[in-house]
Design a protein around this motif. Structure first.
Motif, PDB file in Angstrom:
ATOM      1  N   VAL A   1       0.841  -1.205   0.000  1.00 62.08           N
ATOM      2  CA  VAL A   1       0.000   0.000   0.000  1.00 62.08           C
ATOM      3  C   VAL A   1       0.873   1.250   0.000  1.00 62.08           C
ATOM      4  CG1 VAL A   1      -1.608   1.341   1.433  1.00 62.08           C
ATOM      5  CG2 VAL A   1      -2.046  -1.073   1.018  1.00 62.08           C
ATOM      6  N   GLU A   2       1.906   1.254   0.818  1.00 60.73           N
ATOM      7  CA  GLU A   2       2.806   2.418   0.889  1.00 60.73           C
ATOM      8  C   GLU A   2       3.508   2.625  -0.453  1.00 60.73           C
ATOM      9  OE1 GLU A   2       4.239   5.782   2.263  1.00 60.73           O
ATOM     10  OE2 GLU A   2       2.835   4.539   3.385  1.00 60.73           O
ATOM     11  N   ALA A   3       3.998   1.551  -1.051  1.00 58.31           N
ATOM     12  CA  ALA A   3       4.680   1.652  -2.346  1.00 58.31           C
ATOM     13  C   ALA A   3       3.701   2.127  -3.420  1.00 58.31           C
ATOM     14  CB  ALA A   3       5.266   0.300  -2.735  1.00 58.31           C
ATOM     15  N   THR A   4       2.480   1.667  -3.336  1.00 55.07           N
ATOM     16  CA  THR A   4       1.462   2.085  -4.311  1.00 55.07           C
ATOM     17  C   THR A   4       1.147   3.565  -4.164  1.00 55.07           C
ATOM     18  OG1 THR A   4       0.499  -0.137  -4.276  1.00 55.07           O
ATOM     19  CG2 THR A   4      -0.876   1.612  -5.130  1.00 55.07           C
ATOM     20  N   LYS A   5       1.064   4.041  -2.925  1.00 54.94           N
ATOM     21  CA  LYS A   5       0.819   5.479  -2.703  1.00 54.94           C
ATOM     22  C   LYS A   5       1.929   6.314  -3.327  1.00 54.94           C
ATOM     23  CE  LYS A   5      -1.754   5.467   1.667  1.00 54.94           C
ATOM     24  NZ  LYS A   5      -1.658   5.786   3.105  1.00 54.94           N
ATOM     25  N   GLN A   6       3.172   5.911  -3.073  1.00 53.58           N
ATOM     26  CA  GLN A   6       4.303   6.660  -3.607  1.00 53.58           C
ATOM     27  C   GLN A   6       4.313   6.624  -5.130  1.00 53.58           C
ATOM     28  OE1 GLN A   6       7.757   4.994  -1.725  1.00 53.58           O
ATOM     29  NE2 GLN A   6       7.270   5.870   0.295  1.00 53.58           N
ATOM     30  N   ALA A   7       4.058   5.460  -5.697  1.00 56.03           N
ATOM     31  CA  ALA A   7       4.040   5.331  -7.157  1.00 56.03           C
ATOM     32  C   ALA A   7       2.906   6.162  -7.748  1.00 56.03           C
ATOM     33  CB  ALA A   7       3.882   3.862  -7.556  1.00 56.03           C
ATOM     34  N   ALA A   8       1.764   6.193  -7.068  1.00 52.24           N
ATOM     35  CA  ALA A   8       0.632   6.981  -7.559  1.00 52.24           C
ATOM     36  C   ALA A   8       0.959   8.473  -7.537  1.00 52.24           C
ATOM     37  CB  ALA A   8      -0.611   6.695  -6.727  1.00 52.24           C
ATOM     38  N   GLN A   9       1.617   8.931  -6.466  1.00 52.09           N
ATOM     39  CA  GLN A   9       1.995  10.344  -6.388  1.00 52.09           C
ATOM     40  C   GLN A   9       2.966  10.698  -7.507  1.00 52.09           C
ATOM     41  OE1 GLN A   9       3.508  10.807  -2.398  1.00 52.09           O
ATOM     42  NE2 GLN A   9       1.474  11.184  -1.521  1.00 52.09           N
TER      43      GLN A   9
ATOM     44  N   ALA B   1       3.392   9.118 -10.344  1.00 46.23           N
ATOM     45  CA  ALA B   1       2.687   9.025 -11.629  1.00 46.23           C
ATOM     46  C   ALA B   1       1.814  10.257 -11.835  1.00 46.23           C
ATOM     47  CB  ALA B   1       1.833   7.763 -11.683  1.00 46.23           C
ATOM     48  N   GLY B   2       1.189  10.746 -10.762  1.00 45.78           N
ATOM     49  CA  GLY B   2       0.357  11.947 -10.855  1.00 45.78           C
ATOM     50  C   GLY B   2       1.187  13.153 -11.253  1.00 45.78           C
ATOM     51  N   GLU B   3       2.348  13.286 -10.637  1.00 46.01           N
ATOM     52  CA  GLU B   3       3.214  14.415 -10.970  1.00 46.01           C
ATOM     53  C   GLU B   3       3.694  14.320 -12.419  1.00 46.01           C
ATOM     54  OE1 GLU B   3       6.267  14.178  -8.000  1.00 46.01           O
ATOM     55  OE2 GLU B   3       4.908  14.797  -6.386  1.00 46.01           O
ATOM     56  N   THR B   4       4.081  13.111 -12.818  1.00 40.18           N
ATOM     57  CA  THR B   4       4.544  12.906 -14.196  1.00 40.18           C
ATOM     58  C   THR B   4       3.415  13.208 -15.173  1.00 40.18           C
ATOM     59  OG1 THR B   4       6.070  11.192 -13.451  1.00 40.18           O
ATOM     60  CG2 THR B   4       5.531  11.213 -15.800  1.00 40.18           C
ATOM     61  N   PHE B   5       2.224  12.743 -14.857  1.00 44.53           N
ATOM     62  CA  PHE B   5       1.075  12.964 -15.718  1.00 44.53           C
ATOM     63  C   PHE B   5       0.775  14.458 -15.845  1.00 44.53           C
ATOM     64  CE2 PHE B   5      -3.523  13.528 -16.302  1.00 44.53           C
ATOM     65  CZ  PHE B   5      -3.689  12.882 -17.505  1.00 44.53           C
ATOM     66  N   LYS B   6       0.859  15.165 -14.723  1.00 46.49           N
ATOM     67  CA  LYS B   6       0.593  16.612 -14.726  1.00 46.49           C
ATOM     68  C   LYS B   6       1.583  17.318 -15.644  1.00 46.49           C
ATOM     69  CE  LYS B   6      -0.907  19.166 -10.783  1.00 46.49           C
ATOM     70  NZ  LYS B   6      -0.612  19.599  -9.423  1.00 46.49           N
TER      71      LYS B   6
END
Length: 175
Positions: A115-123, A125-130
């Motif tokens: 879950v922690e790794a997924t949160k970090q990866a999501a953040q 990915a969100g920044e990269t996507f932005k």
């Protein structure tokens, strides 16, 4: 002790006994003998039927005892087997409980880390996507502007050609 057709042994034996008696009596009554001879024959046949009935009773009693003993032996063997099986099941269920407890803890720890790794990866990915969305937005605006210019130019060319065709058509009509 039922047969395939639903007739049990007791009913069969009773039917056979009654059939034998009825057959014997009918044969004796229809036989051309005197009353004394007929009574004598009847008494003989009754004695034979009594003896056979006693023999069948004894055989049935012995078979009942044998079947009862076999059933008791099988029951004792099954009880012993079941007792051993219950012990094995208890041991195995205890071992299984311990294994499941350990595995549950491991899965829980892995899930928390995941879950922690997924949160970090999501953040990330969100920044990269932005960032990429901004770049794509600028590219889309450029492409839209270029398309607009091309459409305006094509529209102007089409308008000029249409006017020329109309002028040519007017000249042709005047002729």
């Amino acid at each position: 002790m039922s047969g395939k057709d639903g007739i049990n042994v007791k009913d069969f034996l009773i039917g056979g006994l009654i059939g034998g008696i009825v057959g014997s009596v009918t044969a004796l009554l229809l036989a051309p003998k005197s009353g004394k001879e007929l009574r004598g024959d009847l008494n003989e046949h009754v004695e034979v039927v009594k003896e056979k009935g006693a023999q069948w009773k004894d055989v049935a009693y012995e078979k009942g005892i044998e079947i009862g003993n076999v059933a008791k032996d099988k029951k004792d063997a099954l009880v012993d087997s079941a007792s051993g099986f219950v012990g094995v099941v208890k041991d195995k269920s205890g071992q299984l409980y311990e294994t499941v407890s350990k595995q549950t803890k491991t899965v829980k720890d892995t899930a928390v880390a995941g879950v922690e790794a997924t949160k970090q990866a999501a953040q990330k990915a969100g920044e990269t996507f932005k960032s990429e969305a901004k770049d794509v937005g600028a590219d889309v605006k450029k492409a839209a502007d270029k398309s607009k210019e091309e459409v305006e130019e094509a529209s102007k060319t089409a308008k000029d050609k249409t006017e020329k065709i109309v002028d040519d058509a007017k000249k042709e009509l005047k002729k």
